[in-house]
Design an enzyme around this catalytic site. Structure first.
Site, PDB file in Angstrom:
ATOM      1  N   LYS A  49       0.850  -1.193   0.000  1.00  0.00           N
ATOM      2  CA  LYS A  49       0.000   0.000   0.000  1.00  0.00           C
ATOM      3  C   LYS A  49       0.886   1.244   0.000  1.00  0.00           C
ATOM      4  CE  LYS A  49      -3.959   2.074   2.432  1.00  0.00           C
ATOM      5  NZ  LYS A  49      -4.849   1.997   3.603  1.00  0.00           N
TER       6      LYS A  49
ATOM      7  N   SER B 241      -9.645   1.955   2.581  1.00  0.00           N
ATOM      8  CA  SER B 241      -8.808   2.705   1.658  1.00  0.00           C
ATOM      9  C   SER B 241      -7.749   1.846   0.968  1.00  0.00           C
ATOM     10  CB  SER B 241      -8.117   3.833   2.424  1.00  0.00           C
ATOM     11  OG  SER B 241      -7.227   3.289   3.376  1.00  0.00           O
TER      12      SER B 241
ATOM     13  N   SER C 251      -9.812  -0.176   6.859  1.00  0.00           N
ATOM     14  CA  SER C 251      -9.225  -0.018   5.527  1.00  0.00           C
ATOM     15  C   SER C 251      -8.633  -1.281   4.913  1.00  0.00           C
ATOM     16  CB  SER C 251      -8.136   1.056   5.563  1.00  0.00           C
ATOM     17  OG  SER C 251      -8.697   2.284   5.902  1.00  0.00           O
TER      18      SER C 251
END
Ligand SMILES: [Zn+2]
Lengths: 487, 481
Positions: free
Chosen positions: A84, A159, A183
């Site tokens: 990420k 996210s 997330s």
């Protein structure tokens, strides 16, 4: 463009590479063919590191061929890992999905990245995300949205949407996400992957670009439970560079993969099946609980009253911390800088931040600043901290009556792009089942429990702190015995 | 003259823990002075995205020492807070500090320090925090088109000591600071001579009026000056019937004036909240005991010991212990030659006067304890006179030459030679028969003969010895008659 090896779980790919059934280089090359094929459709990545990944792969192949007795191949030998883009990678730009860090290249690796490299894992790229982790759809990325591989008209969740979609589309063997209020689990639910947010303090946050420090944890997003246990074992364990890191040694969680839930007490908390919960989702989750009951577990219905306040409490704490964390992005030392000159500092800061941050980030900075400001601090931040303690206590009480809690990960199915962006409050509501684990620091895993009209549904299991072993055991048993029934 | 109790002064002192090897939250060196700009930084102290602070345990120990030395009450639990505000010298745009409100707990509260006249200055709180970077300009702030930022200093451990407004004059403020700096020096934690190691903000109110804060005063002398200026300014306003504004002022140490930085409408909103990257720290009794057992002797105790063991007057002992280097020099010198009172006098008056005149520091002098031991030994042995010793002393401290060397080099050793003095006296008596006659009758006339002898010898003879010999000579003449 199909390639059989890419569809395998990471553990099997690693075994094949170690046994020299496939070279790491061939595998990585195939992986990038797949990525190049998929990216125009789903946009999982912000940055790809094909060249350095291939060099790493060649080095690993050489090591495998020349390995001496006693020398060990890493546990992640040769596997492609997507990271990420809010986790720092030395020499690879790390943007947080924001314009303000569009050109930021960290001079160091996050602890988790160091550990992955140490186990022979290969970083293949940085995945797309909502700007600074703020959002549940991955639509708030400065670099454009990611699309759900199951249905590209829908959001992948957020996210960590890029990491989940990369796993779902076989663009990566393993992926790292970061979870502040869901997330990791939200996109895992929407993309049909396995995602774990471990006990707060088990995975080092060193190198994770902070959004809500007291809430967030880095965690694995994988194809199945075994991969998840493997990666979690590699990245967890005490780190002296993170003061909040627990003095708990890293463990091999693949030892926890036991196909047995006999005698397990499941708690079903009614607040987790609240008003906004889609009937279809509720049905799939209940069916899953019944399936586990069929395997020898029992369940009790419970209530946690304070959960009513979980969402506002979460948002006040997260936004307060974020407003302070994001103050360093002023364009003076690194990152985006507006071209104008000869202004006083306040004007320069303001301009850089006005142009560098997106709408949702600004919204949360302003709300957080407000919550912390004199006169409101007691009313909002301190009160939120008190409620947080209350919620923690109620969870402690609840875990006297059961071993794990099971509930939906997301109350709804993946929705269409643009559907919730208009109404931020509606989007915040989707986090209702995931935020309690962040407020309490408890470990929680999301696993797929079924597919409805071509869209995956996620099941969340929550345990007491340090009880990741129990999560893996329940999740593994479910995966081995129940998923096909529902699917 | 202002009536003393009309003035109330409180100080906020920031001391760098210069003897700490590393910064407060990372491993960067605390010895940042003289390094190239932005070379003494790492991701942590530079506030790089993703970096996390880790508390330097030694800094905590040092801070505890200071709190104990100031008789403060140490908190059982200590929290770090974030103080949020935008300023380019702060890499994170917040400072990791402590806070004493809204559940915040600084390291210690409620200490005190007594001045020599017995007056007690109360301390409100003592806390640990990180220093900021440094800004510099081409020329002055006003004229420079560029601001340069050097983050080498960012993250250095600072101890903030906040007093109650207990001081009633600028002089008291200076005495407090001197006393405090001596304690820090004796603890071996802070070298007050390093540029910027001790910095001070002062707040002052006059005649019960509004509080004015003066920022960034760099030395003790400047504190006194700035406060003097401010009292005069405020008194003038009051006498004209103008109200003193509550504001923050900057001390310009070149022009020696304060000027307004900003008027305080209300307290600034720093949006303090607990630093989520640092866990609360429990300070156990065992930890405090451990620190206590490692505490070196403090100035107060040392002063008492100097008085008891060496019989020094309180005033002298006070002066000697006001600087650790001075007290150390004293103790080492008397080990070599145990005339404590004499050596103490040379150090406490002559040496300090020399330092003040030349604007030098003890550490920069080329003299060692042997120098002072030898000087006093030469005086005691009658080799040199006290007045001659004064000039030898000046040469000794300015060149680093040993006193015996100076004496030899100038052929000065003759002066205590009785035969030489007799020779000179005889010569003067022969040349001044009239004066000798007068002196036999009138005691006062001796002075003239004395003057002649001193002149003849170039002032190198101890006048007491001369007087003694002149008297002997006059007696001899009387007895012959
Ligand atoms: Zn550093």
């Amino acid at each position: 463009m199909k390639s059989y090896i890419l569809e395998l779980p990471a553990t099997e790919i690693i075994d094949k590479i170690k046994r020299q059934e496939v070279s790491a280089e061939d595998y990585i090359a195939k992986l990038f063919e797949k990525i190049e094929h998929e990216e125009p459709r789903i946009h999982s990545f912000i940055t790809l590191t094909k060249e350095s990944a291939l060099i790493q792969a060649r080095m690993i192949d050489r090591k495998i061929k020349t390995i001496k007795d006693g020398e060990k191949l890493g546990r992640l030998c040769g596997i492609g890992v997507a990271v990420k883009d809010n986790i720092c990678t030395e020499g690879i730009r790390t943007t947080c999905g924001s314009r303000i860090l569009e050109n930021f290249i960290p001079p160091y690796d996050a602890t988790v990245v160091e550990r992955i490299k140490g186990e022979g894992g290969i970083i293949i790229g940085k995945t797309n995300m909502d700007e600074f982790g703020m959002g549940s759809t991955t639509e708030y990325s400065y670099f454009g949205p990611t699309f759900n591989p199951w249905d590209v008209s829908r959001v992948p969740g957020g996210s960590s949407g890029g990491s989940a979609s990369a796993i779902a589309a076989d663009e990566a063997g393993l992926a790292l996400g970061a979870d502040t209020g869901g997330s990791i689990r939200c996109p895992s639910s929407f993309c049909g992957t396995v995602g774990l947010k471990g006990t707060y303090g088990l995975v080092s946050r060193y190198g994770l670009i902070s959004y809500g420090n007291s809430l967030e944890q880095i965690g694995p997003i994988t194809k199945n439970v075994k991969d998840c246990a493997l990666l979690f074992g590699c990245i967890s364990g005490h780190d002296p560079r993170d003061s909040t890191s627990l003095p708990y040694p890293s463990k091999d969680y693949t030892q926890s993969l036991i196909d047995d839930v006999k005698g397990l007490r499941i708690g079903v908390v009614k607040e987790f099946f609240g008003e906004g919960t889609d009937e279809v989702v509720a049905k799939y989750v209940w069916d899953s609980i019944k399936s586990l009951e069929g395997l020898g577990a029992s369940y009790t219905e419970l209530s946690i009253k304070s959960l009513e306040y979980a969402l506002p409490t979460y948002y006040i704490i997260a936004m307060s911390e974020a407003s302070s964390n994001l103050a360093r992005y002023d364009g003076l030392r690194y990152g985006f800088r507006a071209p104008d000159k000869n202004y006083d500092w306040n004007t320069v800061f303001s301009k850089n931040r006005r142009l560098g941050f997106g709408l949702e980030v600004k919204r949360r900075i302003i709300l957080g600043t407000y919550a912390l400001s004199a006169g409101y601090f007691h009313e909002y931040y301190l009160k939120a901290q008190r409620i947080r303690t209350l919620i923690r206590r109620e969870f402690d009480q609840t875990f006297k009556k059961c071993d794990v809690l099971i509930c939906p990960t997301m109350p709804i199915l993946p929705f269409k792009l643009g559907e919730k962006v208009k109404d931020p409050l509606e989007m915040y509501m989707c986090d209702i089942d995931t935020v309690p684990a962040n407020l309490t620091g408890l470990p929680a895993i999301s696993i797929p429990c079924g597919i409805h009209h071509g869209l995956p549904i996620g099941l969340q299991i929550i345990a007491q702190i340090y009880r990741e072993d129990l999560l893996f055991r329940v999740a593994y048993t479910f995966e081995q015995n129940c998923f096909s029934v529902n699917g | 003259m202002v009536k003393e109790d009309l003035v109330r002064i409180g100080l906020e002192v920031h001391c760098q823990l210069t003897k700490l090897k590393s910064k407060l939250f990372c491993n960067c060196s605390s010895d940042y002075r003289g390094k190239g700009p932005n070379t003494n930084i790492c991701p942590v102290c530079f506030g790089m995205p993703g970096s996390l602070p880790v508390l330097n345990e030694k800094a905590l120990k040092y801070a505890l020492m200071i709190a104990l030395a100031l008789n403060a009450k140490i908190s059982e639990r200590m929290l770090f807070y974030r103080k949020n505000y935008f300023y380019p010298d702060m890499p994170k745009n917040f400072q990791i500090s402590q806070y004493d409100k809204a559940g915040g707990m600084p390291l210690a509260t409620g200490g005190r320090l007594s001045l020599d006249d017995g007056k007690i200055i109360n301390i409100r709180r003592i806390q640990l925090e990180e220093d900021t970077g440094k800004l510099s300009y081409d020329g002055t702030i006003e004229s420079s088109s560029t601001t340069y930022i050097d983050y080498n200093r960012a993250g250095i451990a600072l101890i903030e000591i906040v007093t109650e407004p207990d001081m009633n004059s600028p002089k008291e403020a200076r005495l407090f600071l001197q006393k405090l700096s001596s304690i820090l020096e004796h603890l071996g934690l802070c070298d007050p001579n390093l540029e910027g190691a001790i910095r001070c903000d002062a707040n002052i109110s006059f005649g019960g009026g509004r509080r004015v804060e003066i920022k960034n005063i760099s030395s003790f002398k400047e504190v006194e000056r700035a406060l003097r200026f401010e009292i005069t300014r405020q008194r003038n306003l009051v006498s004209k019937g103008i109200e003193v504004k509550s504001e923050t002022r900057h001390w310009d140490d070149v022009r020696r004036v304060t000027f307004s930085l900003r008027v305080k409408e209300e307290e600034e909103d720093y949006r303090y909240f607990p630093e989520p990257d640092l866990v609360p720290i429990e300070i156990s009794n065992e930890m405090i005991q451990q620190v206590l057992s490692e505490m070196p002797e403090l100035p107060e105790a040392r002063k008492r010991r100097f008085m008891d063991r060496y019989g020094l007057p309180s005033q002298t002992a006070e002066v000697l212990t006001s600087r650790k280097a001075l007290a150390d020099l004293f103790e080492k010198s008397i080990e070599l030659y145990p005339n404590a009172r004499e050596i103490a006098n040379w150090l406490a008056s002559d040496l300090l006067a020399y330092l003040a005149d030349t604007n030098k520091e003890i550490e920069s002098l080329n003299v060692k304890p042997d120098h002072f031991a030898e000087l006093v030994r030469l005086i005691d042995d009658g080799v040199i006179s006290r007045s001659l010793a004064k000039s030898i002393f000046i040469e000794m401290v300015s060149t680093g030459k040993m006193p015996s060397e100076i004496v030899k080099g100038k052929g000065l050793e003759k002066i205590s030679d009785q035969d030489y003095i007799l020779q000179v006296v005889d010569k003067v008596f022969k040349e001044n028969e009239r004066a000798v006659k007068d002196a036999l009758m009138n005691e006062k006339a001796i002075n003239y003969l004395m003057g002649c002898v001193m002149k003849e010898s170039g002032g190198k003879i101890d006048p007491n010895v001369v007087l003694q010999i002149i008297r002997q000579r006059l007696d001899q003449i009387r007895s012959v008659r």
